[in-house]
Scaffold this active site. Structure first.
Site, PDB file in Angstrom:
ATOM      1  N   ILE A  16       0.827  -1.204   0.000  1.00  0.00           N
ATOM      2  CA  ILE A  16       0.000   0.000   0.000  1.00  0.00           C
ATOM      3  C   ILE A  16       0.861   1.253   0.000  1.00  0.00           C
ATOM      4  O   ILE A  16       0.576   2.215  -0.711  1.00  0.00           O
ATOM      5  CB  ILE A  16      -0.952  -0.015   1.210  1.00  0.00           C
ATOM      6  CG1 ILE A  16      -2.010  -1.115   1.050  1.00  0.00           C
ATOM      7  CG2 ILE A  16      -1.626   1.346   1.389  1.00  0.00           C
ATOM      8  CD1 ILE A  16      -2.861  -1.335   2.280  1.00  0.00           C
ATOM      9  N   ASP A  35      11.221   3.859   5.734  1.00  0.00           N
ATOM     10  CA  ASP A  35      10.956   2.431   5.614  1.00  0.00           C
ATOM     11  C   ASP A  35      12.204   1.678   6.037  1.00  0.00           C
ATOM     12  O   ASP A  35      13.318   2.236   6.010  1.00  0.00           O
ATOM     13  CB  ASP A  35      10.595   2.092   4.156  1.00  0.00           C
ATOM     14  CG  ASP A  35       9.921   0.742   4.015  1.00  0.00           C
ATOM     15  OD1 ASP A  35       8.703   0.715   3.821  1.00  0.00           O
ATOM     16  OD2 ASP A  35      10.625  -0.284   4.116  1.00  0.00           O
ATOM     17  N   ASP A  49      13.427   2.510  11.159  1.00  0.00           N
ATOM     18  CA  ASP A  49      12.448   1.711  11.893  1.00  0.00           C
ATOM     19  C   ASP A  49      11.487   2.692  12.546  1.00  0.00           C
ATOM     20  O   ASP A  49      11.882   3.474  13.416  1.00  0.00           O
ATOM     21  CB  ASP A  49      13.167   0.866  12.958  1.00  0.00           C
ATOM     22  CG  ASP A  49      12.221  -0.010  13.761  1.00  0.00           C
ATOM     23  OD1 ASP A  49      10.997   0.233  13.758  1.00  0.00           O
ATOM     24  OD2 ASP A  49      12.715  -0.942  14.434  1.00  0.00           O
ATOM     25  N   TYR A 141      -2.910  -7.265  16.520  1.00  0.00           N
ATOM     26  CA  TYR A 141      -2.995  -6.427  15.323  1.00  0.00           C
ATOM     27  C   TYR A 141      -4.228  -5.523  15.391  1.00  0.00           C
ATOM     28  O   TYR A 141      -4.147  -4.316  15.137  1.00  0.00           O
ATOM     29  CB  TYR A 141      -3.049  -7.320  14.089  1.00  0.00           C
ATOM     30  CG  TYR A 141      -3.086  -6.582  12.777  1.00  0.00           C
ATOM     31  CD1 TYR A 141      -1.918  -6.090  12.204  1.00  0.00           C
ATOM     32  CD2 TYR A 141      -4.283  -6.390  12.094  1.00  0.00           C
ATOM     33  CE1 TYR A 141      -1.939  -5.418  10.991  1.00  0.00           C
ATOM     34  CE2 TYR A 141      -4.318  -5.725  10.878  1.00  0.00           C
ATOM     35  CZ  TYR A 141      -3.144  -5.236  10.334  1.00  0.00           C
ATOM     36  OH  TYR A 141      -3.182  -4.569   9.135  1.00  0.00           O
ATOM     37  N   THR A 174      -5.818  -7.000   1.761  1.00  0.00           N
ATOM     38  CA  THR A 174      -5.390  -6.344   0.525  1.00  0.00           C
ATOM     39  C   THR A 174      -4.393  -7.236  -0.200  1.00  0.00           C
ATOM     40  O   THR A 174      -3.570  -7.916   0.431  1.00  0.00           O
ATOM     41  CB  THR A 174      -4.756  -4.979   0.847  1.00  0.00           C
ATOM     42  OG1 THR A 174      -5.695  -4.205   1.622  1.00  0.00           O
ATOM     43  CG2 THR A 174      -4.425  -4.208  -0.417  1.00  0.00           C
ATOM     44  N   ASP A 175      -4.462  -7.229  -1.491  1.00  0.00           N
ATOM     45  CA  ASP A 175      -3.637  -8.123  -2.311  1.00  0.00           C
ATOM     46  C   ASP A 175      -2.196  -7.614  -2.370  1.00  0.00           C
ATOM     47  O   ASP A 175      -1.761  -7.010  -3.354  1.00  0.00           O
ATOM     48  CB  ASP A 175      -4.232  -8.221  -3.710  1.00  0.00           C
ATOM     49  CG  ASP A 175      -3.568  -9.310  -4.548  1.00  0.00           C
ATOM     50  OD1 ASP A 175      -2.813 -10.121  -3.989  1.00  0.00           O
ATOM     51  OD2 ASP A 175      -3.814  -9.338  -5.774  1.00  0.00           O
TER      52      ASP A 175
END
Length: 232
Positions: A16, A35, A49, A141, A174-175
């Protein structure tokens, strides 16, 4: 000549986040990413991080130096794993919270002063439909993503009077590579429960983020559900 606006995207190297980088650049943004790895589609990438507040602040400073004052922030960095509560270690619980809600907290603290000082800006956090509906085996999560929604609404109330909007998107499965090929979220019997009978794509989530950043000038403290009808 008007300078291009600058966005910071966490987790911008893949999934994403990478789609968000592309979507914002299409609208004229220069984009810096935070990232664990580099992001080739960004104008400037910093390996960070996001659970480390000092590292995030330093990364934002570097992006600001290279690209200019921050006008938008999108927090997409995260990770996913399934486990029953009895098998979630304290370390895994804390890591989930530090990366997701801690990442938003650290990035917002680093980026908001530019936006508040300018009297304009937008923050979009990537949450999850599990923050709304919960899920079997998703306690840590879902808790982290739920905390994101609370933080988004509180930040929205805090900075709305100073011209800054804060919203969230809550994707369903999500793919992306985050879901393994054998993930239960890819199983046909799960997909058959969705009104649209499919996973959403990173590009679809990114279009919603783009809209919230660039066009939804009336919206703050809101959550846009991008989940193929998983939560109606």
């Amino acid at each position: 000549m008007t300078e291009s606006p600058v966005a910071v995207v966490t987790g911008g190297a893949s999934g994403i986040g990478a789609a968000v980088v592309t979507a914002l650049r299409e609208r004229g943004y220069r984009v810096g990413t935070l990232d664990l790895s580099g992001a080739t589609k960004a104008d400037h990438a910093v390996a960070v991080d996001v659970s480390d507040g000092a590292a995030v602040a330093g990364g934002v400073d570097e992006i600001r130096t290279q690209l200019g004052p921050i006008t938008a922030l999108v927090t997409s960095a995260g990770h996913y794993e399934m486990a029953p509560v009895s098998q979630i270690s304290l370390q895994a619980w804390q890591r989930m919270l530090r990366v997701h809600v801690g990442g938003l907290f650290h990035a917002a603290r680093a980026c908001l002063p530019d936006m508040v000082g300018r009297g304009a800006g937008a923050v979009v956090a990537v949450a999850s439909e599990l923050a709304v509906g919960g899920g079997d085996g998703d306690a840590h999560y879902a808790a982290a993503k739920g905390a994101i929604l609370g933080l988004v609404r509180s930040l929205a109330a805090e900075v709305a009077g100073r011209g800054v909007r804060v919203n969230a998107v809550a994707p369903g499965p999500t793919d992306t590579p985050l879901l393994s090929d054998d993930s239960p979220w890819r199983a046909a019997d799960y997909l058959d429960t969705l009104p649209l009978r499919r996973l959403v794509t990173p590009d679809e989530v990114a279009r919603c983020v783009q809209y919230l950043v660039c066009d939804a000038t009336f919206s703050t403290g809101d959550v846009v559900n991008v989940n193929a009808g998983a939560v109606i």
